[in-house]
Design an enzyme around this catalytic site. Structure first.
Site, PDB file in Angstrom:
ATOM      1  CD  GLU A 279      36.799 -50.322 -30.584  1.00 43.22           C
ATOM      2  OE1 GLU A 279      36.994 -50.276 -31.877  1.00 43.22           O
ATOM      3  OE2 GLU A 279      36.745 -49.046 -29.936  1.00 43.22           O
ATOM      4  CB  CYS A 313      43.135 -55.206 -34.397  1.00 49.06           C
ATOM      5  SG  CYS A 313      42.754 -53.691 -35.172  1.00 49.06           S
TER       6      CYS A 313
HETATM    7  N1  NAD Z   1      39.770 -53.931 -32.505  1.00 54.50           N
HETATM    8  C1  NAD Z   1      40.552 -53.192 -32.592  1.00 54.50           C
HETATM    9  O1  NAD Z   1      39.999 -52.105 -32.832  1.00 54.50           O
HETATM   10  C2  NAD Z   1      41.981 -53.174 -32.083  1.00 54.50           C
HETATM   11  C3  NAD Z   1      42.739 -52.337 -32.183  1.00 54.50           C
HETATM   12  C4  NAD Z   1      44.174 -52.130 -31.987  1.00 54.50           C
HETATM   13  C5  NAD Z   1      44.752 -53.574 -31.445  1.00 54.50           C
HETATM   14  N2  NAD Z   1      43.712 -54.600 -31.143  1.00 54.50           N
HETATM   15  C6  NAD Z   1      44.319 -55.820 -30.457  1.00 54.50           C
HETATM   16  O2  NAD Z   1      45.119 -55.493 -29.499  1.00 54.50           O
HETATM   17  C7  NAD Z   1      46.209 -56.535 -29.279  1.00 54.50           C
HETATM   18  C8  NAD Z   1      47.481 -56.216 -29.339  1.00 54.50           C
HETATM   19  O3  NAD Z   1      47.702 -55.111 -28.386  1.00 54.50           O
HETATM   20  P1  NAD Z   1      48.387 -55.296 -26.907  1.00 54.50           P
HETATM   21  O4  NAD Z   1      49.306 -56.494 -27.258  1.00 54.50           O
HETATM   22  O5  NAD Z   1      48.758 -54.141 -26.198  1.00 54.50           O
HETATM   23  O6  NAD Z   1      47.043 -56.041 -26.014  1.00 54.50           O
HETATM   24  P2  NAD Z   1      47.111 -56.521 -24.515  1.00 54.50           P
HETATM   25  O7  NAD Z   1      45.850 -57.066 -24.288  1.00 54.50           O
HETATM   26  O8  NAD Z   1      48.452 -57.618 -24.136  1.00 54.50           O
HETATM   27  O9  NAD Z   1      47.379 -55.098 -23.870  1.00 54.50           O
HETATM   28  C9  NAD Z   1      46.367 -54.137 -23.843  1.00 54.50           C
HETATM   29  C10 NAD Z   1      46.657 -53.192 -22.815  1.00 54.50           C
HETATM   30  O10 NAD Z   1      45.833 -53.827 -21.544  1.00 54.50           O
HETATM   31  C11 NAD Z   1      46.806 -53.925 -20.480  1.00 54.50           C
HETATM   32  N3  NAD Z   1      46.457 -55.032 -19.693  1.00 54.50           N
HETATM   33  C12 NAD Z   1      46.853 -56.221 -19.962  1.00 54.50           C
HETATM   34  N4  NAD Z   1      46.569 -57.136 -19.011  1.00 54.50           N
HETATM   35  C13 NAD Z   1      45.497 -56.635 -18.388  1.00 54.50           C
HETATM   36  C14 NAD Z   1      44.793 -57.250 -17.330  1.00 54.50           C
HETATM   37  N5  NAD Z   1      44.643 -58.516 -17.127  1.00 54.50           N
HETATM   38  N6  NAD Z   1      43.744 -56.023 -16.997  1.00 54.50           N
HETATM   39  C15 NAD Z   1      43.923 -54.876 -17.292  1.00 54.50           C
HETATM   40  N7  NAD Z   1      44.593 -54.392 -18.179  1.00 54.50           N
HETATM   41  C16 NAD Z   1      45.672 -55.095 -18.845  1.00 54.50           C
HETATM   42  C17 NAD Z   1      47.856 -53.836 -21.053  1.00 54.50           C
HETATM   43  O11 NAD Z   1      48.846 -53.238 -19.987  1.00 54.50           O
HETATM   44  C18 NAD Z   1      47.860 -52.729 -22.047  1.00 54.50           C
HETATM   45  O12 NAD Z   1      47.650 -51.170 -21.795  1.00 54.50           O
HETATM   46  C19 NAD Z   1      45.743 -57.500 -30.426  1.00 54.50           C
HETATM   47  O13 NAD Z   1      45.114 -58.424 -29.927  1.00 54.50           O
HETATM   48  C20 NAD Z   1      45.219 -56.576 -31.526  1.00 54.50           C
HETATM   49  O14 NAD Z   1      44.377 -57.362 -32.447  1.00 54.50           O
HETATM   50  C21 NAD Z   1      42.538 -54.449 -31.623  1.00 54.50           C
HETATM   51  N1  LIG Z   2      42.644 -48.630 -38.156  1.00 56.34           N
HETATM   52  C1  LIG Z   2      43.452 -49.660 -38.540  1.00 56.34           C
HETATM   53  C2  LIG Z   2      43.388 -50.840 -37.447  1.00 56.34           C
HETATM   54  C3  LIG Z   2      43.579 -50.378 -36.146  1.00 56.34           C
HETATM   55  C4  LIG Z   2      43.954 -51.633 -35.220  1.00 56.34           C
HETATM   56  O1  LIG Z   2      44.944 -52.144 -35.026  1.00 56.34           O
HETATM   57  C5  LIG Z   2      43.184 -50.448 -39.897  1.00 56.34           C
HETATM   58  O2  LIG Z   2      41.884 -50.615 -40.211  1.00 56.34           O
HETATM   59  O3  LIG Z   2      44.132 -51.163 -40.624  1.00 56.34           O
END
Ligand code: NAD
Ligand code: A1AUG
Length: 512
Positions: A279, A313
């Protein structure tokens, strides 16, 4: 706590406020000894120590943890794999009973947990308290889904005398769970519990920006689970990489698109392809048409754009506005934005706390420089003189179409406003990005709404939602599926198809 808080609850009352403030103060002055990993039920304090600074006051350390290298990660995966058979054979009703007990344990420490989330992420009390409630509701929702579907086992037709046919979904085995910083409690729990209720064991890697929050999940959960079913390793990118390289049967990941796609590619390799449930990011649009209630649109965009400092996100980062109401909307959005106070999360008046870390703080400065060069900043744009990573909620109008600030996920309280001539053009602009997570429209004309619902490329849609143009999905009431670069499985968290993704299908034909 009897009251049920969500992201749109508003104020919680003085009793909750007072207790939250006491808990936050206690967490701030507690900075624990380096947090250990948890492998097969035992604490393992090995690996170099890293410090997580308090984003609200960078002179302070919020938490410390040991970082796991490949050997420790492999040990945690070995523990999870050793526990697979016993957990898989545990009846689903018993798994649900144990997981529901974890939800109860969280509820008993709701505000303490919220304070810890707030300390490590800088989110304000409304967001932190609601996040803990979301974690509880994720557990109950996923247990409900398991129970309503009788463990996903059902009879099939039979056309042959004496032949009994059964359909079943069975767990893959063990999952690595790699977590983001922005909902470090709810999303860590959401992914982990979905894996667990389906009968998998897990190795959880919390975000390096919120290790203490991850550790609290383990502390609350472990008394209710057999040894090895839940393991936890701390660390950053290298630890995440090691987990994706390890002998797990699948990965659940929430985070950025670049990392998610790297993990998917990795899990496609090897002796056979394994599931990678990812996600990922968003660049979420809200369309405002000439028939819209413009004030409601401005409030909805501001709430979705600036809640949690734009680090959801689901955050609204692009308003796409029809020419007829463009100037009025820009004026209203600037006015609403000015009413959002930036400040210490300990202060009840703060609408926005700091952003997560120095990288985000510097990203804001670069975005503002580009906005000044190529557009018109109509609100915000500064970094207040405070001791943490504080930035103002910012609105930028008049950027050229296709500008990078209207295409790249910034993950900041930063909203661009783009002028368009027609609804067709608005939808084209909304869809002109690689992401497809959430989207909103403000329009009183039903034909416009119908067209938006039919043509927009995103998994979570909102119509005329002043409480949040693109944010605020809740377990059981919305599903949360990322289209395009926002996801890879075509099914999302929160909704009814999430838990089955942690299982694979098996039909059984038994002849009497
Ligand atoms: N779609 C959703 O439900 C959702 C929800 C929350 C956040 N997000 C997204 O998450 C991002 C923000 O979170 P973030 O900054 O923690 O993301 P990130 O991708 O930098 O890190 C996420 C996790 O992955 C690990 N990681 C980093 N590089 C890695 C690699 N090469 N291999 C394996 N693991 C690795 C990190 O240590 C961390 O635990 C934004 O893009 C946001 O939109 C999406
Ligand atoms: N569930 C939250 C988003 C989670 C992701 O960052 C929302 O819908 O605002």
């Amino acid at each position: 706590m009897a009251t049920r808080f969500t992201y749109t609850s508003g104020s919680f009352g003085t009793e909750v406020d007072g207790e939250f403030e006491r808990q936050l103060l206690a967490a701030r002055s507690a900075a624990p000894a380096p947090l250990p990993h948890v492998i097969a039920g035992r604490e393992v304090a090995k690996g170099p120590v890293f410090a997580r600074v308090d984003p609200a006051n960078v002179e302070q350390v919020a938490s410390r943890a040991h970082a796991a290298g490949p050997e420790l990660v492999d040990a945690a995966v070995a523990a999870a794999n050793a526990a697979r058979a016993q957990w898989r054979r545990t009846p689903y009703a018993e798994r649900c009973r144990r997981l529901r007990a974890i939800a109860e344990a969280i509820g008993a420490r709701h505000l303490e947990t919220a304070a810890r989330v707030s300390l490590e992420t800088g989110k304000n009390r409304a967001e932190a308290v609601a996040e803990v409630q979301e974690a509880i509701d994720l557990i109950t929702t996923y247990c409900d889904h398991m129970e309503e579907n009788a463990g996903y086992e059902a009879p099939l037709l039979s056309f042959v005398e004496g032949e009994r046919n059964t359909e079943t979904l069975r767990p893959y085995g063990s999952f690595g769970v790699i977590c983001p910083f922005n909902f470090p409690f709810a999303l860590t729990i959401g992914m982990s519990v979905a894996a667990l209720v389906a009968g998998n064991t897990v190795v959880v890697k919390p975000s390096e920006d919120a290790p203490w929050t991850g550790a609290l999940f383990a502390e609350l959960a472990l008394p209710h689970l057999p040894e090895g079913v839940l393991n936890l390793v701390h660390g950053g990118v290298e630890t995440g990489r090691a987990l994706a390289d390890a002998a797990v049967d699948g990965i659940a990941f929430t985070g950025s698109a670049a990392v998610g796609r790297e993990i998917v590619a990795k899990l496609q390799g090897g002796r056979w392809a394994r599931p990678a449930l990812t996600e990922m990011g968003g660049k979420n649009p809200a369309i405002v048409t000439a028939s819209a209630d413009v004030r409601k649109a401005a409030e909805g965009v501001a709430r979705a754009g600036f809640g949690l400092s734009g680090q959801k996100c689901s955050a609204c980062s692009r308003a796409i506005v029809l020419d007829a109401v463009y100037d009025e909307f820009v004026e209203q959005l600037a006015e609403v934005t000015a009413s959002f106070a930036v400040g210490d999360p300990a202060d009840a008046a703060s609408s926005l706390g700091p952003v997560i870390n120095e990288r985000a703080y510097e990203r804001f400065a670069r975005a503002v420089a580009d906005a000044e060069a190529d557009g018109r900043i109509v609100a915000g744009g500064r970094r207040p003189d405070l001791p943490g990573f504080y930035v103002e909620p910012t609105v930028v109008a008049d950027l050229p179409r296709g500008h990078r600030l209207t295409r790249e996920e910034l993950f900041l309280p930063f909203v661009t406003v783009t002028r368009v001539a027609t609804l067709e053009e608005a939808i084209e602009e909304a869809n002109a990005i690689d992401y497809g997570l959430t989207a909103g429209i403000f329009a009183e004309d039903q034909g416009e709404v119908d067209r938006f619902l039919d043509e927009i490329e995103a998994g979570v849609l909102y119509v005329n939602r002043g409480a949040g143009a693109t944010t605020g999905a809740w377990p059981g009431t919305q599903s949360f599926c990322g289209w395009k670069s926002s996801g890879t499985t075509g099914k999302g968290g929160l909704g009814p198809w999430y838990v089955p993704q942690f299982m694979r299908e098996q039909s059984r034909t038994v002849v009497a």
